[in-house]
Design a protein around this motif. Structure first.
Motif, PDB file in Angstrom:
ATOM      1  N   ASP A 153       0.982   7.465   3.102  1.00 18.25           N
ATOM      2  CA  ASP A 153       1.857   7.750   1.967  1.00 18.25           C
ATOM      3  C   ASP A 153       1.994   9.256   1.745  1.00 18.25           C
ATOM      4  OD1 ASP A 153       2.228   4.940   0.811  1.00 18.25           O
ATOM      5  OD2 ASP A 153       0.041   5.088   0.994  1.00 18.25           O
ATOM      6  N   ASN A 165       9.996   7.171   8.145  1.00 15.64           N
ATOM      7  CA  ASN A 165      10.755   6.410   7.158  1.00 15.64           C
ATOM      8  C   ASN A 165      10.303   6.686   5.733  1.00 15.64           C
ATOM      9  OD1 ASN A 165      12.333   5.001   9.111  1.00 15.64           O
ATOM     10  ND2 ASN A 165      10.603   3.625   9.489  1.00 15.64           N
ATOM     11  N   LYS A 166       9.087   7.177   5.580  1.00 10.73           N
ATOM     12  CA  LYS A 166       8.552   7.465   4.252  1.00 10.73           C
ATOM     13  C   LYS A 166       7.482   8.546   4.370  1.00 10.73           C
ATOM     14  CE  LYS A 166       4.526   4.451   4.061  1.00 10.73           C
ATOM     15  NZ  LYS A 166       3.718   3.567   3.197  1.00 10.73           N
ATOM     16  N   SER A 225       6.051   9.086  -8.579  1.00 12.59           N
ATOM     17  CA  SER A 225       7.139   8.115  -8.580  1.00 12.59           C
ATOM     18  C   SER A 225       7.797   8.030  -7.206  1.00 12.59           C
ATOM     19  CB  SER A 225       8.183   8.498  -9.633  1.00 12.59           C
ATOM     20  OG  SER A 225       9.291   7.631  -9.592  1.00 12.59           O
ATOM     21  N   ARG A 226       7.979   9.168  -6.573  1.00 14.79           N
ATOM     22  CA  ARG A 226       8.607   9.183  -5.247  1.00 14.79           C
ATOM     23  C   ARG A 226       7.700   8.520  -4.204  1.00 14.79           C
ATOM     24  NH1 ARG A 226      13.148  12.536  -4.643  1.00 14.79           N
ATOM     25  NH2 ARG A 226      12.763  12.639  -2.402  1.00 14.79           N
ATOM     26  N   HIS A 282       7.886   4.782  -4.639  1.00 18.10           N
ATOM     27  CA  HIS A 282       9.142   4.198  -4.161  1.00 18.10           C
ATOM     28  C   HIS A 282       9.403   4.515  -2.684  1.00 18.10           C
ATOM     29  CE1 HIS A 282       9.828   4.051  -8.556  1.00 18.10           C
ATOM     30  NE2 HIS A 282      10.577   3.007  -8.264  1.00 18.10           N
ATOM     31  N   ALA A 283       8.367   5.014  -2.007  1.00 16.98           N
ATOM     32  CA  ALA A 283       8.460   5.304  -0.563  1.00 16.98           C
ATOM     33  C   ALA A 283       9.617   6.234  -0.224  1.00 16.98           C
ATOM     34  CB  ALA A 283       8.566   4.009   0.228  1.00 16.98           C
ATOM     35  N   GLN A 284       9.851   7.230  -1.107  1.00 15.72           N
ATOM     36  CA  GLN A 284      10.909   8.212  -0.856  1.00 15.72           C
ATOM     37  C   GLN A 284      10.343   9.376  -0.050  1.00 15.72           C
ATOM     38  OE1 GLN A 284      12.016   8.334  -5.284  1.00 15.72           O
ATOM     39  NE2 GLN A 284      13.979   8.752  -4.303  1.00 15.72           N
ATOM     40  N   LYS A 285      10.991   9.669   1.060  1.00 11.98           N
ATOM     41  CA  LYS A 285      10.552  10.810   1.873  1.00 11.98           C
ATOM     42  C   LYS A 285      10.694  12.093   1.061  1.00 11.98           C
ATOM     43  CE  LYS A 285      12.755  10.664   5.770  1.00 11.98           C
ATOM     44  NZ  LYS A 285      13.257  10.775   7.167  1.00 11.98           N
ATOM     45  N   THR A 286       9.640  12.912   1.076  1.00 14.97           N
ATOM     46  CA  THR A 286       9.622  14.110   0.229  1.00 14.97           C
ATOM     47  C   THR A 286       8.984  15.271   0.979  1.00 14.97           C
ATOM     48  OG1 THR A 286       9.349  12.682  -1.717  1.00 14.97           O
ATOM     49  CG2 THR A 286       8.914  15.032  -2.022  1.00 14.97           C
ATOM     50  N   ASN A 322      12.638  19.360  -0.737  1.00 14.06           N
ATOM     51  CA  ASN A 322      12.923  18.716  -2.021  1.00 14.06           C
ATOM     52  C   ASN A 322      12.457  19.565  -3.195  1.00 14.06           C
ATOM     53  OD1 ASN A 322      12.191  16.219   0.013  1.00 14.06           O
ATOM     54  ND2 ASN A 322      13.894  15.729  -1.359  1.00 14.06           N
ATOM     55  N   GLU A 350       6.520  13.082 -11.317  1.00 16.11           N
ATOM     56  CA  GLU A 350       7.726  12.964 -10.483  1.00 16.11           C
ATOM     57  C   GLU A 350       7.361  12.628  -9.043  1.00 16.11           C
ATOM     58  OE1 GLU A 350      11.897  13.636  -9.318  1.00 16.11           O
ATOM     59  OE2 GLU A 350      10.926  13.267 -11.241  1.00 16.11           O
TER      60      GLU A 350
END
Length: 249
Positions: free
Chosen positions: A155, A178-179, A26-27, A30-34, A61, A23
Protein backbone atom coordinates in the motif's frame (compact mmCIF):
# COMPACT_ATOMS: atom_id res chain seq x y z
CA UNK A 1 -9.33 18.84 0.71
CA UNK A 2 -5.78 20.15 0.83
CA UNK A 3 -4.74 23.72 0.07
CA UNK A 4 -1.69 24.82 -1.86
CA UNK A 5 0.51 27.90 -2.10
CA UNK A 6 3.07 28.71 -4.78
CA UNK A 7 6.68 29.26 -3.77
CA UNK A 8 9.22 29.84 -6.56
CA UNK A 9 6.89 28.24 -9.08
CA UNK A 10 6.17 25.08 -7.05
CA UNK A 11 2.82 24.39 -5.41
CA UNK A 12 3.36 23.31 -1.81
CA UNK A 13 0.82 21.72 0.49
CA UNK A 14 -0.41 24.44 2.85
CA UNK A 15 -1.99 22.38 5.63
CA UNK A 16 -1.29 21.00 9.07
CA UNK A 17 0.19 17.50 9.36
CA UNK A 18 -3.11 16.06 10.59
CA UNK A 19 -4.91 17.29 7.48
CA UNK A 20 -2.19 15.94 5.19
CA UNK A 21 -2.25 12.55 6.91
CA UNK A 22 -6.05 12.39 6.65
CA UNK A 23 -5.94 13.15 2.90
CA UNK A 24 -3.17 10.66 2.23
CA UNK A 25 -4.84 7.98 4.35
CA UNK A 26 -8.00 8.37 2.29
CA UNK A 27 -6.06 7.88 -0.93
CA UNK A 28 -4.39 4.74 0.44
CA UNK A 29 -7.76 3.40 1.56
CA UNK A 30 -9.17 3.93 -1.93
CA UNK A 31 -6.09 2.42 -3.62
CA UNK A 32 -5.32 5.69 -5.43
CA UNK A 33 -1.83 5.87 -6.87
CA UNK A 34 -0.02 8.77 -5.18
CA UNK A 35 3.39 10.41 -5.57
CA UNK A 36 4.64 12.63 -2.74
CA UNK A 37 7.76 14.80 -2.92
CA UNK A 38 9.38 15.97 0.32
CA UNK A 39 11.11 19.15 -0.84
CA UNK A 40 13.76 21.26 0.83
CA UNK A 41 15.79 24.19 -0.61
CA UNK A 42 18.40 21.81 -2.06
CA UNK A 43 15.78 19.95 -4.05
CA UNK A 44 14.11 23.11 -5.34
CA UNK A 45 17.45 24.68 -6.30
CA UNK A 46 18.43 21.53 -8.17
CA UNK A 47 15.06 21.43 -9.94
CA UNK A 48 15.42 25.06 -11.07
CA UNK A 49 18.65 24.11 -12.85
CA UNK A 50 17.36 20.82 -14.28
CA UNK A 51 14.14 21.09 -16.35
CA UNK A 52 13.55 17.33 -16.45
CA UNK A 53 13.69 17.08 -12.66
CA UNK A 54 11.51 20.18 -12.32
CA UNK A 55 8.91 18.48 -14.52
CA UNK A 56 9.03 15.40 -12.29
CA UNK A 57 8.37 17.44 -9.15
CA UNK A 58 5.49 19.29 -10.77
CA UNK A 59 3.94 16.03 -11.99
CA UNK A 60 3.72 14.67 -8.44
CA UNK A 61 0.45 14.70 -6.50
CA UNK A 62 1.85 16.58 -3.52
CA UNK A 63 4.97 18.58 -2.74
CA UNK A 64 5.37 19.07 0.99
CA UNK A 65 7.61 21.72 2.61
CA UNK A 66 10.32 19.62 4.26
CA UNK A 67 12.87 22.26 5.18
CA UNK A 68 12.81 25.44 7.22
CA UNK A 69 14.17 27.29 4.18
CA UNK A 70 10.93 26.62 2.32
CA UNK A 71 8.89 28.07 5.19
CA UNK A 72 11.18 31.12 5.36
CA UNK A 73 10.85 31.63 1.60
CA UNK A 74 7.06 31.44 1.80
CA UNK A 75 7.04 34.20 4.42
CA UNK A 76 9.35 36.45 2.40
CA UNK A 77 7.24 35.97 -0.72
CA UNK A 78 3.95 36.61 1.07
CA UNK A 79 2.79 32.99 0.63
CA UNK A 80 3.07 31.98 4.28
CA UNK A 81 2.85 28.19 4.59
CA UNK A 82 1.20 26.94 7.77
CA UNK A 83 3.91 24.57 8.94
CA UNK A 84 6.90 22.52 8.01
CA UNK A 85 5.88 18.98 7.02
CA UNK A 86 8.91 16.74 7.35
CA UNK A 87 9.33 13.49 5.49
CA UNK A 88 10.36 11.69 8.67
CA UNK A 89 7.26 12.83 10.56
CA UNK A 90 4.99 11.89 7.67
CA UNK A 91 6.68 8.51 7.37
CA UNK A 92 6.20 7.91 11.10
CA UNK A 93 2.51 8.77 10.89
CA UNK A 94 2.06 6.48 7.89
CA UNK A 95 3.76 3.66 9.79
CA UNK A 96 1.39 4.21 12.73
CA UNK A 97 -1.61 4.03 10.42
CA UNK A 98 -0.24 0.93 8.69
CA UNK A 99 0.19 -0.72 12.09
CA UNK A 100 -3.49 -0.11 12.91
CA UNK A 101 -4.94 -0.85 9.47
CA UNK A 102 -2.56 -3.68 8.51
CA UNK A 103 -1.38 -1.84 5.42
CA UNK A 104 1.54 -3.41 3.63
CA UNK A 105 4.74 -1.42 3.17
CA UNK A 106 7.79 -1.77 0.96
CA UNK A 107 11.19 -0.26 1.73
CA UNK A 108 13.62 0.67 -1.04
CA UNK A 109 16.99 2.28 -0.44
CA UNK A 110 20.12 2.68 1.71
CA UNK A 111 22.98 0.16 1.91
CA UNK A 112 22.66 -3.64 1.78
CA UNK A 113 23.74 -4.08 5.40
CA UNK A 114 21.43 -1.31 6.66
CA UNK A 115 18.06 -1.98 5.01
CA UNK A 116 17.70 -5.22 7.00
CA UNK A 117 18.09 -3.26 10.24
CA UNK A 118 15.59 -0.69 9.00
CA UNK A 119 12.97 -3.36 8.38
CA UNK A 120 13.71 -5.09 11.67
CA UNK A 121 13.43 -1.91 13.75
CA UNK A 122 10.21 -0.84 12.06
CA UNK A 123 8.72 -4.28 12.74
CA UNK A 124 9.77 -4.09 16.40
CA UNK A 125 8.15 -0.68 16.78
CA UNK A 126 5.04 -1.53 14.78
CA UNK A 127 4.46 -5.29 15.20
CA UNK A 128 1.21 -5.36 13.18
CA UNK A 129 2.74 -3.86 10.06
CA UNK A 130 3.15 -6.22 7.16
CA UNK A 131 6.48 -5.54 5.47
CA UNK A 132 5.76 -6.73 1.95
CA UNK A 133 9.42 -6.54 1.04
CA UNK A 134 12.57 -4.46 1.05
CA UNK A 135 15.61 -3.94 -1.13
CA UNK A 136 18.78 -1.92 -0.80
CA UNK A 137 19.46 1.03 -3.08
CA UNK A 138 22.48 -0.40 -4.85
CA UNK A 139 20.72 -2.10 -7.73
CA UNK A 140 21.14 -1.95 -11.50
CA UNK A 141 18.05 -3.85 -12.60
CA UNK A 142 14.85 -1.85 -12.12
CA UNK A 143 12.75 -4.71 -13.41
CA UNK A 144 13.64 -6.95 -10.46
CA UNK A 145 12.35 -4.32 -8.03
CA UNK A 146 9.28 -3.59 -10.15
CA UNK A 147 8.34 -7.27 -10.29
CA UNK A 148 8.76 -7.68 -6.55
CA UNK A 149 6.58 -4.65 -5.77
CA UNK A 150 3.91 -5.71 -8.29
CA UNK A 151 3.83 -9.21 -6.83
CA UNK A 152 3.62 -8.09 -3.17
CA UNK A 153 1.14 -5.25 -3.86
CA UNK A 154 2.18 -2.93 -0.99
CA UNK A 155 0.00 0.00 0.00
CA UNK A 156 2.95 2.31 0.73
CA UNK A 157 6.39 2.35 -0.88
CA UNK A 158 9.07 4.33 0.96
CA UNK A 159 11.88 5.21 -1.46
CA UNK A 160 15.11 6.34 0.20
CA UNK A 161 17.54 6.69 -2.69
CA UNK A 162 18.36 10.34 -2.06
CA UNK A 163 17.40 13.12 -4.43
CA UNK A 164 17.21 13.34 -7.40
CA UNK A 165 17.41 9.57 -7.86
CA UNK A 166 14.41 8.69 -5.70
CA UNK A 167 12.03 11.08 -7.44
CA UNK A 168 13.30 10.02 -10.86
CA UNK A 169 12.85 6.35 -9.96
CA UNK A 170 9.28 6.91 -8.80
CA UNK A 171 8.38 9.01 -11.84
CA UNK A 172 9.94 6.58 -14.32
CA UNK A 173 8.25 3.52 -12.83
CA UNK A 174 4.92 4.71 -11.43
CA UNK A 175 3.06 3.60 -14.55
CA UNK A 176 3.93 -0.04 -13.82
CA UNK A 177 1.71 -0.15 -10.74
CA UNK A 178 -2.04 -0.15 -10.18
CA UNK A 179 -1.93 1.31 -6.68
CA UNK A 180 0.39 2.49 -3.95
CA UNK A 181 1.57 5.63 -2.22
CA UNK A 182 5.14 6.36 -3.34
CA UNK A 183 7.14 8.84 -1.27
CA UNK A 184 10.80 9.84 -1.43
CA UNK A 185 12.11 9.89 2.13
CA UNK A 186 15.86 10.51 1.72
CA UNK A 187 17.85 9.37 4.75
CA UNK A 188 14.88 8.28 6.88
CA UNK A 189 15.72 4.61 6.35
CA UNK A 190 19.10 5.17 8.00
CA UNK A 191 17.43 6.82 10.98
CA UNK A 192 15.08 3.88 11.43
CA UNK A 193 18.06 1.55 11.17
CA UNK A 194 19.73 3.45 14.02
CA UNK A 195 22.74 4.34 11.87
CA UNK A 196 21.88 8.05 11.91
CA UNK A 197 19.95 10.02 14.49
CA UNK A 198 17.49 12.85 14.21
CA UNK A 199 18.42 16.18 15.73
CA UNK A 200 17.38 16.60 19.38
CA UNK A 201 13.89 18.03 19.77
CA UNK A 202 15.13 21.40 21.01
CA UNK A 203 17.17 21.82 17.81
CA UNK A 204 14.18 20.81 15.68
CA UNK A 205 12.03 23.32 17.58
CA UNK A 206 14.62 26.02 16.85
CA UNK A 207 14.71 25.01 13.16
CA UNK A 208 18.34 23.96 13.49
CA UNK A 209 18.00 20.40 12.28
CA UNK A 210 20.06 21.32 9.21
CA UNK A 211 22.95 22.38 11.49
CA UNK A 212 22.83 19.12 13.43
CA UNK A 213 22.96 17.12 10.20
CA UNK A 214 25.87 19.19 8.93
CA UNK A 215 27.81 18.60 12.16
CA UNK A 216 27.12 14.87 11.99
CA UNK A 217 27.72 14.63 8.23
CA UNK A 218 30.40 17.20 7.20
CA UNK A 219 30.29 15.81 3.65
CA UNK A 220 26.91 17.54 3.30
CA UNK A 221 28.68 20.92 3.21
CA UNK A 222 28.78 20.96 -0.61
CA UNK A 223 25.04 20.32 -0.75
CA UNK A 224 24.49 23.14 1.74
CA UNK A 225 25.84 25.57 -0.85
CA UNK A 226 22.41 25.32 -2.46
CA UNK A 227 20.85 27.20 0.46
CA UNK A 228 22.40 30.65 -0.23
CA UNK A 229 21.57 30.21 -3.93
CA UNK A 230 18.00 29.38 -2.99
CA UNK A 231 17.69 32.40 -0.68
CA UNK A 232 19.22 34.70 -3.29
CA UNK A 233 16.52 33.64 -5.76
CA UNK A 234 13.83 34.15 -3.12
CA UNK A 235 14.98 37.71 -2.38
CA UNK A 236 15.33 38.45 -6.09
CA UNK A 237 11.77 37.27 -6.78
CA UNK A 238 10.49 39.31 -3.83
CA UNK A 239 12.27 42.42 -5.16
CA UNK A 240 10.81 41.85 -8.63
CA UNK A 241 7.31 41.59 -7.14
CA UNK A 242 7.80 44.87 -5.28
CA UNK A 243 9.03 46.59 -8.44
CA UNK A 244 6.03 45.28 -10.40
CA UNK A 245 3.64 46.63 -7.76
CA UNK A 246 5.39 50.01 -7.86
CA UNK A 247 5.07 50.19 -11.65
CA UNK A 248 1.34 49.38 -11.45
CA UNK A 249 0.80 52.22 -8.99
Amino acid sequence: MLNFKEVLGFHFVNNRMEELVSEVHSRINHAQKTFIVTANPEIITYAQANPYYEKILKSSNYIIPDGVGIILASKILGQHLQERLTGFDLMSRLLEISNKKNYKIYLLGTKPDIIDMTASNIKKTFPHIEIAGFHHGYFHNDQEIINEIKLSEPDIIFVGLGFPKQEKWISDNLHHFNKGLFIGIGGCLNIWAGVNKRAPKFMRDLNLEWLYRLIKEPTRSKRMLAIPIFLKRVFRQNLNKKEERTEIK
